[in-house]
Design a protein around this motif. Structure first.
Motif, PDB file in Angstrom:
ATOM      1  N   ALA A 105       0.918  -1.220  -0.141  1.00 44.87           N
ATOM      2  CA  ALA A 105      -0.314   0.041  -0.039  1.00 44.87           C
ATOM      3  C   ALA A 105       0.812   1.197  -0.241  1.00 44.87           C
ATOM      4  CB  ALA A 105      -0.897   0.103   1.248  1.00 44.87           C
ATOM      5  N   HIS A 106       0.734   2.071  -1.174  1.00 45.18           N
ATOM      6  CA  HIS A 106       1.715   3.518  -1.100  1.00 45.18           C
ATOM      7  C   HIS A 106       0.454   4.209  -1.163  1.00 45.18           C
ATOM      8  CE1 HIS A 106       5.615   2.150  -1.421  1.00 45.18           C
ATOM      9  NE2 HIS A 106       5.404   1.338  -2.534  1.00 45.18           N
ATOM     10  N   LEU A 107       1.112   5.643  -0.670  1.00 50.09           N
ATOM     11  CA  LEU A 107       0.102   6.704  -0.969  1.00 50.09           C
ATOM     12  C   LEU A 107       0.007   6.914  -2.541  1.00 50.09           C
ATOM     13  CD1 LEU A 107      -1.272   8.306   1.235  1.00 50.09           C
ATOM     14  CD2 LEU A 107       0.563   9.867   0.914  1.00 50.09           C
ATOM     15  N   PRO A 108      -1.196   7.364  -3.155  1.00 57.30           N
ATOM     16  CA  PRO A 108      -1.291   7.561  -4.602  1.00 57.30           C
ATOM     17  C   PRO A 108      -0.647   8.874  -4.836  1.00 57.30           C
ATOM     18  CG  PRO A 108      -3.345   6.895  -3.661  1.00 57.30           C
ATOM     19  CD  PRO A 108      -2.538   6.892  -2.586  1.00 57.30           C
ATOM     20  N   PRO A 109      -0.234   8.955  -5.999  1.00 53.90           N
ATOM     21  CA  PRO A 109       0.177  10.483  -6.157  1.00 53.90           C
ATOM     22  C   PRO A 109      -0.675  11.619  -6.027  1.00 53.90           C
ATOM     23  CG  PRO A 109       0.464   8.919  -8.223  1.00 53.90           C
ATOM     24  CD  PRO A 109      -0.059   8.224  -7.134  1.00 53.90           C
ATOM     25  N   CYS A 110      -1.961  11.277  -6.135  1.00 55.64           N
ATOM     26  CA  CYS A 110      -2.933  12.512  -5.969  1.00 55.64           C
ATOM     27  C   CYS A 110      -2.761  12.882  -4.699  1.00 55.64           C
ATOM     28  CB  CYS A 110      -4.211  11.957  -6.706  1.00 55.64           C
ATOM     29  SG  CYS A 110      -5.075  10.439  -5.860  1.00 55.64           S
ATOM     30  N   ASN A 111      -3.144  11.738  -3.747  1.00 57.12           N
ATOM     31  CA  ASN A 111      -3.163  12.117  -2.389  1.00 57.12           C
ATOM     32  C   ASN A 111      -1.923  12.738  -1.829  1.00 57.12           C
ATOM     33  OD1 ASN A 111      -3.472  11.644   0.220  1.00 57.12           O
ATOM     34  ND2 ASN A 111      -4.422   9.770   0.238  1.00 57.12           N
ATOM     35  N   ALA A 112      -0.851  12.178  -2.215  1.00 52.35           N
ATOM     36  CA  ALA A 112       0.507  12.599  -1.934  1.00 52.35           C
ATOM     37  C   ALA A 112       0.592  14.125  -2.142  1.00 52.35           C
ATOM     38  CB  ALA A 112       1.695  11.845  -2.363  1.00 52.35           C
ATOM     39  N   ALA A 113       0.059  14.645  -3.090  1.00 51.62           N
ATOM     40  CA  ALA A 113       0.044  15.878  -3.792  1.00 51.62           C
ATOM     41  C   ALA A 113      -0.778  16.894  -3.106  1.00 51.62           C
ATOM     42  CB  ALA A 113       0.007  15.954  -5.443  1.00 51.62           C
ATOM     43  N   CYS A 114      -1.888  16.369  -2.472  1.00 50.32           N
ATOM     44  CA  CYS A 114      -3.052  17.314  -2.107  1.00 50.32           C
ATOM     45  C   CYS A 114      -2.509  18.070  -0.960  1.00 50.32           C
ATOM     46  CB  CYS A 114      -4.227  16.398  -1.866  1.00 50.32           C
ATOM     47  SG  CYS A 114      -5.537  17.520  -0.920  1.00 50.32           S
ATOM     48  N   PRO A 115      -2.628  19.460  -0.816  1.00 51.17           N
ATOM     49  CA  PRO A 115      -1.911  20.105   0.301  1.00 51.17           C
ATOM     50  C   PRO A 115      -3.123  20.012   1.495  1.00 51.17           C
ATOM     51  CG  PRO A 115      -2.397  21.707  -1.430  1.00 51.17           C
ATOM     52  CD  PRO A 115      -2.957  20.221  -2.116  1.00 51.17           C
ATOM     53  N   ALA A 116      -4.252  19.600   1.226  1.00 47.78           N
ATOM     54  CA  ALA A 116      -5.178  19.253   2.244  1.00 47.78           C
ATOM     55  C   ALA A 116      -4.897  17.744   2.757  1.00 47.78           C
ATOM     56  CB  ALA A 116      -6.653  19.699   1.913  1.00 47.78           C
ATOM     57  N   GLY A 117      -4.525  16.887   2.143  1.00 52.33           N
ATOM     58  CA  GLY A 117      -4.127  15.447   2.774  1.00 52.33           C
ATOM     59  C   GLY A 117      -5.375  14.634   2.558  1.00 52.33           C
ATOM     60  N   HIS A 118      -6.170  15.148   1.590  1.00 52.60           N
ATOM     61  CA  HIS A 118      -7.318  14.470   1.314  1.00 52.60           C
ATOM     62  C   HIS A 118      -7.233  12.888   1.000  1.00 52.60           C
ATOM     63  CE1 HIS A 118     -11.079  16.346   0.959  1.00 52.60           C
ATOM     64  NE2 HIS A 118     -10.639  17.512   0.376  1.00 52.60           N
ATOM     65  N   ASN A 119      -7.970  12.022   1.402  1.00 56.17           N
ATOM     66  CA  ASN A 119      -8.102  10.601   1.008  1.00 56.17           C
ATOM     67  C   ASN A 119      -8.850  10.424  -0.108  1.00 56.17           C
ATOM     68  OD1 ASN A 119      -8.348   7.921   0.696  1.00 56.17           O
ATOM     69  ND2 ASN A 119      -9.167   7.417   2.825  1.00 56.17           N
ATOM     70  N   ILE A 120      -8.244  10.907  -1.418  1.00 53.75           N
ATOM     71  CA  ILE A 120      -8.754  11.175  -2.633  1.00 53.75           C
ATOM     72  C   ILE A 120      -9.424   9.600  -3.039  1.00 53.75           C
ATOM     73  CG2 ILE A 120      -8.935  11.771  -5.174  1.00 53.75           C
ATOM     74  CD1 ILE A 120      -6.460  13.659  -3.970  1.00 53.75           C
ATOM     75  N   GLN A 121      -8.405   8.492  -3.213  1.00 55.47           N
ATOM     76  CA  GLN A 121      -8.838   7.352  -3.514  1.00 55.47           C
ATOM     77  C   GLN A 121     -10.112   6.935  -2.860  1.00 55.47           C
ATOM     78  OE1 GLN A 121      -6.262   8.231  -1.729  1.00 55.47           O
ATOM     79  NE2 GLN A 121      -5.525   6.563  -0.368  1.00 55.47           N
ATOM     80  N   GLY A 122     -10.046   7.095  -1.702  1.00 58.21           N
ATOM     81  CA  GLY A 122     -10.998   6.466  -0.824  1.00 58.21           C
ATOM     82  C   GLY A 122     -12.421   7.268  -1.098  1.00 58.21           C
ATOM     83  N   TRP A 123     -12.739   8.617  -1.278  1.00 56.35           N
ATOM     84  CA  TRP A 123     -13.829   9.172  -1.439  1.00 56.35           C
ATOM     85  C   TRP A 123     -14.092   8.944  -3.092  1.00 56.35           C
ATOM     86  CZ3 TRP A 123     -12.830  13.396  -4.496  1.00 56.35           C
ATOM     87  CH2 TRP A 123     -11.815  14.307  -4.331  1.00 56.35           C
ATOM     88  N   LEU A 124     -13.384   8.976  -3.870  1.00 55.14           N
ATOM     89  CA  LEU A 124     -13.529   8.597  -5.189  1.00 55.14           C
ATOM     90  C   LEU A 124     -14.186   7.280  -5.231  1.00 55.14           C
ATOM     91  CD1 LEU A 124     -10.767   9.882  -7.681  1.00 55.14           C
ATOM     92  CD2 LEU A 124     -12.884  10.804  -7.445  1.00 55.14           C
ATOM     93  N   GLY A 125     -13.715   6.232  -4.430  1.00 57.83           N
ATOM     94  CA  GLY A 125     -14.230   5.096  -4.471  1.00 57.83           C
ATOM     95  C   GLY A 125     -15.902   4.974  -4.194  1.00 57.83           C
ATOM     96  N   HIS A 126     -16.017   5.836  -3.090  1.00 58.02           N
ATOM     97  CA  HIS A 126     -17.523   5.956  -2.621  1.00 58.02           C
ATOM     98  C   HIS A 126     -18.353   6.731  -3.340  1.00 58.02           C
ATOM     99  CE1 HIS A 126     -17.077   4.524   1.420  1.00 58.02           C
ATOM    100  NE2 HIS A 126     -16.155   5.497   1.983  1.00 58.02           N
ATOM    101  N   ALA A 127     -17.894   7.883  -4.074  1.00 52.94           N
ATOM    102  CA  ALA A 127     -18.576   8.494  -5.393  1.00 52.94           C
ATOM    103  C   ALA A 127     -18.780   7.431  -6.353  1.00 52.94           C
ATOM    104  CB  ALA A 127     -17.726   9.358  -5.658  1.00 52.94           C
TER     105      ALA A 127
END
Ligand code: FAD
Ligand code: SF4
Length: 377
Positions: free
Chosen positions: A29-51
């Motif tokens: 499990a690595h941090l995806p590049p989107c999440n690593a680049a987000c200054p707010a630290g969003h769990n992007i992969q997590g919420w995109l999955g829910h969406a």
């Protein structure tokens, strides 16, 4: 022959007849590049999955674990997550920013609110109601602490209200997301500039203070102004425009700078009635400080730019600029070639700094010459 690496495990090595499995994939499990680049630290992969699965409320809850401003960020954030999205190497980046905005707007419409823990009895004072102060207030309130925010201006929001122009960030969006934080029990007291932070802390019996004063003061260049002309600063102009109190700028406006704020200032100047807005920028195009998308929008609206130019004087006949040359190390050299461009007003948008006088009497706090608080390792 396949060689084992850190990411693989040799599973079977005995030679035999027929196919023999030699390696197994190992999930890491690595941090995806989107999440690593987000200054707010969003769990992007997590919420995109829910969406993706239509679980909108869960998507929003996950966003709110990190950031109370999805509808704001879904509009105004420069979305470095998408610049880093490796789907872009295949066709185009995932539209993370647009999903954040969609979910943020659903929450506004449905009036979703975050949960709060039991009160802890702890009290925190926050100085400044910009995105930093309000985010801190939100996270502390979620944990059950009592929070009071003091804001110098008449409305909360910081640069979300007084800087970023409303055509990029509508004020009802800002207002809704701030109202949700206030509804959690956070007190936001406006028109209350904190001048003596220790006295405020003591008076309110606060356990801690969070300073979130941003960078309100414009940097200024020493450009002589003659014939009754005066140079205006960019953040003041934007705030005055927001209040409906902008000065008359005239037909042609010169804007010194080439960053995102300079782009906003030039675009606002045009909306305030200027026929021409010309940026005066000391570097060349490859060294432009504004993000390409921000600059492209400004240029599409007719904003012009003088590359490799520095302003040296502003008077009745306009703004005098000197051409400069750029060295390979990025330094600029004057050429002695001057030209006067017509300009009825000149606005400086060359960065900002913090005003930290209210901290000077706090024991143990040292302020560096560039107006930042000195911190240890
Ligand atoms: C013109 C402009 C456009 C921008 N556009 C974007 C954009 O599109 N996207 C993006 O991501 N970022 C953008 N930014 C940057 C972004 O706005 C800032 O990074 C962000 O607002 C910083 O948040 P903050 O809370 O630290 O400070 P601020 O937003 O500056 O808020 C600080 C608050 O503290 C208050 N304050 C200061 N001193 C005191 C005191 N002594 N007592 C009480 N209150 C005090 C101020 O009045 C202010 O409300 C832009 C900035 C500017 C200037
Ligand atoms: S758009 Fe949202 S997810 Fe992307 S970097 Fe900005 S805050 Fe993070």
């Amino acid at each position: 022959m396949l060689k084992p690496t850190d990411a693989t495990r040799v599973h079977a090595t005995a030679a035999g007849t027929g196919p023999t499995r030699r390696q197994l994939p190992q999930w890491i499990a690595h941090l995806p590049p989107c999440n690593a680049a987000c200054p707010a630290g969003h769990n992007i992969q997590g919420w995109l999955g829910h969406a993706l699965a239509g679980r909108w409320r869960q998507a929003w809850d996950l966003m709110l674990d990190e950031n109370p401003f999805p509808a704001v960020c879904g509009r105004a954030c420069y979305h470095p997550c998408e610049s880093k999205c490796n789907r872009g190497e295949l066709d185009a980046a995932v539209g993370i920013h647009a999903v954040e905005r969609l979910v943020g707007d659903m929450a506004r419409q449905e009036k979703w609110s975050p949960l709060r823990r039991e009160p802890t009895g702890r009290r925190v004072l926050i100085v400044g109601a910009g995105p930093a102060g309000l985010s801190c207030a939100y996270h502390l309130a979620r944990l059950g602490h009592t929070v009071e925010v003091r804001e110098a201006t008449e409305e909360p929001g910081g640069m979300m209200r007084w800087g970023i122009p409303a055509y990029r960030l509508p004020r009802d969006v800002v207002g809704d997301e701030i109202a949700r934080i206030a509804a959690m029990g956070v007190t936001i007291a406006c028109g209350q500039k904190v001048e003596d932070v220790l006295a405020e802390k003591e008076k309110g019996a606060f356990d801690a203070v969070f300073l979130a004063v941003g960078a309100q003061a414009s940097n200024r260049l020493n450009i002589p102004a003659a014939d009754g002309r005066r140079l205006i600063d960019g953040v003041t102009l934007l705030a005055e425009a927001e209040r409906g109190q902008a000065p008359r700028l005239g037909r042609v406006v010169g804007v010194i700078g080439g960053g995102n704020t300079a782009m906003d200032v030039a675009r606002v100047a045009k909306r305030l009635g200027a026929e021409e807005a010309v940026l005066i920028f000391r570097y060349d195009r490859p060294h432009m400080e504004a993000l390409p998308a921000e600059a492209a929008e400004a240029f599409a609206e007719g904003v012009k730019i003088r590359w490799l130019s520095v302003a040296s004087r502003f008077g009745a006949s306009g703004v005098t600029v000197e051409a400069v040359e750029m060295g390979p190390d990025g330094s600029v050299k004057p050429t002695g070639r001057f030209e006067t461009l017509p300009a009825d007003s000149v606005v400086m948008a060359v960065g900002q700094h913090s005003e930290l006088d209210f901290l000077r009497n706090v024991p143990g706090v040292a302020i560096e010459p560039n107006d930042v608080v000195a911190v240890d390792d």
